[in-house]
Design a protein around this motif. Structure first.
Motif, PDB file in Angstrom:
ATOM      1  N   UNK A   1       0.696  -1.263  -0.090  1.00  0.00           N
ATOM      2  CA  UNK A   1      -0.026  -0.122   0.131  1.00  0.00           C
ATOM      3  C   UNK A   1       0.842   1.271   0.014  1.00  0.00           C
ATOM      4  N   UNK A   2       2.036   1.392   0.822  1.00  0.00           N
ATOM      5  CA  UNK A   2       2.840   2.466   0.819  1.00  0.00           C
ATOM      6  C   UNK A   2       3.790   2.643  -0.335  1.00  0.00           C
TER       7      UNK A   2
ATOM      8  N   UNK B   1      -0.298  11.827  -3.870  1.00  0.00           N
ATOM      9  CA  UNK B   1      -0.535  11.522  -2.234  1.00  0.00           C
ATOM     10  C   UNK B   1      -2.053  11.382  -2.156  1.00  0.00           C
ATOM     11  N   UNK B   2      -2.859  12.634  -2.456  1.00  0.00           N
ATOM     12  CA  UNK B   2      -4.083  12.840  -2.332  1.00  0.00           C
ATOM     13  C   UNK B   2      -4.912  11.916  -2.884  1.00  0.00           C
ATOM     14  N   UNK B   3      -4.633  11.329  -4.229  1.00  0.00           N
ATOM     15  CA  UNK B   3      -5.233  10.343  -4.859  1.00  0.00           C
ATOM     16  C   UNK B   3      -5.262   8.984  -4.101  1.00  0.00           C
ATOM     17  N   UNK B   4      -4.157   8.654  -3.536  1.00  0.00           N
ATOM     18  CA  UNK B   4      -3.959   7.467  -3.059  1.00  0.00           C
ATOM     19  C   UNK B   4      -4.784   7.294  -1.810  1.00  0.00           C
TER      20      UNK B   4
ATOM     21  N   UNK C   1      -4.598   4.988   4.350  1.00  0.00           N
ATOM     22  CA  UNK C   1      -5.213   6.271   3.955  1.00  0.00           C
ATOM     23  C   UNK C   1      -4.789   7.374   4.832  1.00  0.00           C
ATOM     24  N   UNK C   2      -4.600   6.946   6.112  1.00  0.00           N
ATOM     25  CA  UNK C   2      -4.115   8.078   6.975  1.00  0.00           C
ATOM     26  C   UNK C   2      -2.781   8.602   6.738  1.00  0.00           C
ATOM     27  N   UNK C   3      -1.787   7.536   6.403  1.00  0.00           N
ATOM     28  CA  UNK C   3      -0.495   8.039   6.528  1.00  0.00           C
ATOM     29  C   UNK C   3      -0.365   8.781   5.108  1.00  0.00           C
TER      30      UNK C   3
END
Lengths: 210, 315
Positions: free
Chosen positions: A22-23, A50-53, A86-88
């Motif tokens: 994920x990261x 980053x926003x899209x992920x 999502x938070x990261x």
């Protein structure tokens, strides 16, 4: 319930694999950015990615329940990881906005925050997601009891402000935001019909067992 | 405003010294280019230019960025799309239909334009409404050169421009979800179009325009936001009414007809006070954000066009 999830003994390691995978897109983009491989406007590209992920992992997290209800596949073991990833991403998104985009010029950040609806919505999403991340541990779940469930219903407004933030930041409505609007509409719309659906299923099951 | 002296020698007779000196390299490069591109797409050809006094002193945006970071929705909505999806576009042969309120309506062949109108190199700042900017060495000529040929009537007040519609060559113009209505249209007031800074560009970086930059001919008005710079123009019409413009139709409260660069008039959703200069430094940490200037720094030249107008109202 039929479950396609992995046997229990692989589950915890598979969660770690999910974190790593994920990261990975974010780390790879950072690597590309550092070595000048993110195109002509690397800051904007990185920030948007980053926003899209963030949005993608929020959608995935909220897809766990409908997938379980409708397809009988239980991925609940991965939901915490999806939410935390999502938070990261949103933390990184926010950090890039503050530093590389706005260069820590607080007058401009404050101006943005007070004047721009899409910035307000994005900030609201971050503010709402933070307590969910902080209470995503077992101790909090035990301590908060049923209030934990209530608190984590914030996931719905979070997804709503996230999609609005995304759409409003664009020059026009193109296929990509339209796709995410459709996905979010399905995910949130499902929550509206879910009580009825579950009710019908329960009564059918009750009738069958009679 | 710098004194503007029309060039006297036809551009077709001039070979720039640098080009002359590098002719072998050019031939080798052209051969290599042909090998790379094969039969598809038009080759960038060098254009002879006369020097112009219209040059800003800012550092040029690298050619790679100018030709790969584009908004040209006819080829897709992402910045890299136009360069990737414009390979099938055929900018030759090409002709522009010039008509409306003119004494001599005519269809002007692109070859004729290249042969008869002197081309100048103009180094202009380009400010996109999305708050990024470039510094681009255009090759082109004042719109007046076309207007003079068709002789606008006294009643003409505006100039309308129209982009080609070729769904078979422009992927953004086909499919079920299209970002904008086609054809892309734009317009200028006649006095704006007559301003010596307003040019029709036929090249960039000394060569004919790549497809993704609006081949073979496009509008460049450096004091306005980039979306005014309509690309691949096939029609120019003189009219007495303010012509429609695509982004204004699409979102009237966000994009005006004038679209003059103005740091004091924000886009309803984002600030226009600063801009990110594309292609400075490399990677995430080399970027530079600069203050946006009124009329993109061309206020001395063009502000008088808008004397007495409320620029917050006529954005």
């Amino acid at each position: 319930m039929a479950s396609l999830a992995l046997p229990a003994r692989y589950r915890s390691s598979s969660v770690w694999v999910l974190y790593a995978l994920g990261l990975l897109p974010g780390l790879y983009a950072f690597y590309q950015g550092v070595f000048g491989d993110l195109g002509a406007d690397p800051v904007r590209t990185f920030e948007h990615l980053l926003g899209l992920w963030t949005l993608r992992f929020l959608c995935l997290g909220l897809a766990v329940t409908p997938i379980r209800d409708l397809f009988g596949v239980n991925l609940i073991a991965y939901r915490r990881a999806l939410g935390l990833i999502a938070f990261y991403y949103v933390l990184a998104h926010f950090a890039v906005y503050l530093t590389l985009d706005r260069a820590l010029v607080f007058s401009s950040i404050l101006g943005d925050l007070l004047k721009r609806p899409y910035i307000m919505l994005g900030m609201a999403g971050l503010v709402m997601l933070t307590p969910l991340a902080l209470t995503s541990n077992r101790w909090s779940i035990r301590k908060l009891g049923s209030r934990w469930n209530t608190l984590h219903k914030l996931a719905y407004p979070i997804l709503l402000v996230a999609i609005l933030h995304f759409v409003l930041s664009r020059k026009s409505l193109t296929l990509e935001p339209a796709f995410y609007i459709a996905v979010v509409t399905v995910l949130l719309g499902y929550r509206l019909v879910r009580p009825k659906l579950m009710e019908r299923r329960r009564s059918r099951r009750a009738a069958a067992s009679r | 405003m710098p004194a503007y002296r029309p060039p006297r020698i036809p551009a077709s007779e001039i070979t720039p010294q640098s080009l002359y000196l590098s002719r072998r390299g050019f031939i080798a490069g052209a051969a290599a280019g042909m090998a790379l591109t094969g039969a598809s797409g038009a080759l960038a050809a060098p254009i002879a230019t006369t020097p112009s006094t219209y040059k800003v002193n800012d550092k040029l945006t690298p050619k790679k960025d100018v030709t790969t970071y584009n908004n040209f929705y006819e080829f897709g909505v992402n910045k890299a799309d136009p360069a990737q999806n414009s390979g099938d576009f055929k900018p030759t042969p090409w002709a522009i239909t010039v008509g409306g309120m003119v004494a001599k309506p005519q269809v002007i062949d692109m070859e004729k334009i290249m042969a008869e109108i002197p081309m100048e190199e103009r180094v202009y700042r380009m400010r996109c409404v999305e708050a990024w900017s470039m510094v681009i060495p255009w090759v082109g000529f004042p719109i007046s050169a076309i207007l003079d040929r068709v002789e606008p009537l006294g009643s003409a007040k505006y100039v309308a421009f129209e982009t080609v519609v070729r769904p078979e060559q422009m992927p953004g113009q086909r499919g079920f979800f299209q970002a904008l209505p086609w054809p892309y249209v734009e317009g200028l007031r006649l006095d704006e179009a007559r301003h010596p800074l307003a040019i029709l560009a036929t090249g960039v970086y000394g060569e004919t325009l790549p497809n993704q930059n609006g081949a073979p001919i496009r509008l460049v008005t450096p004091w306005k936001y980039g979306f005014k710079g309509i690309k691949s123009i096939v029609k120019i019409t003189l009219t007495d009414k303010q012509p429609p413009s695509t982004w204004n139709i699409s979102a009237p409260n966000e994009y005006g007809f004038y679209a003059n660069v103005n740091p004091k008039v924000d886009h309803p959703r984002w600030s226009q006070a600063t801009e990110r200069r594309i292609g400075e430094g490399s990677g995430l940490f080399g970027g530079r954000t600069v203050d946006t200037l009124p009329f993109n720094g061309y206020g001395d030249e063009v502000a008088s066009l808008y004397a007495g107008m409320d620029l917050k109202k006529f954005y």
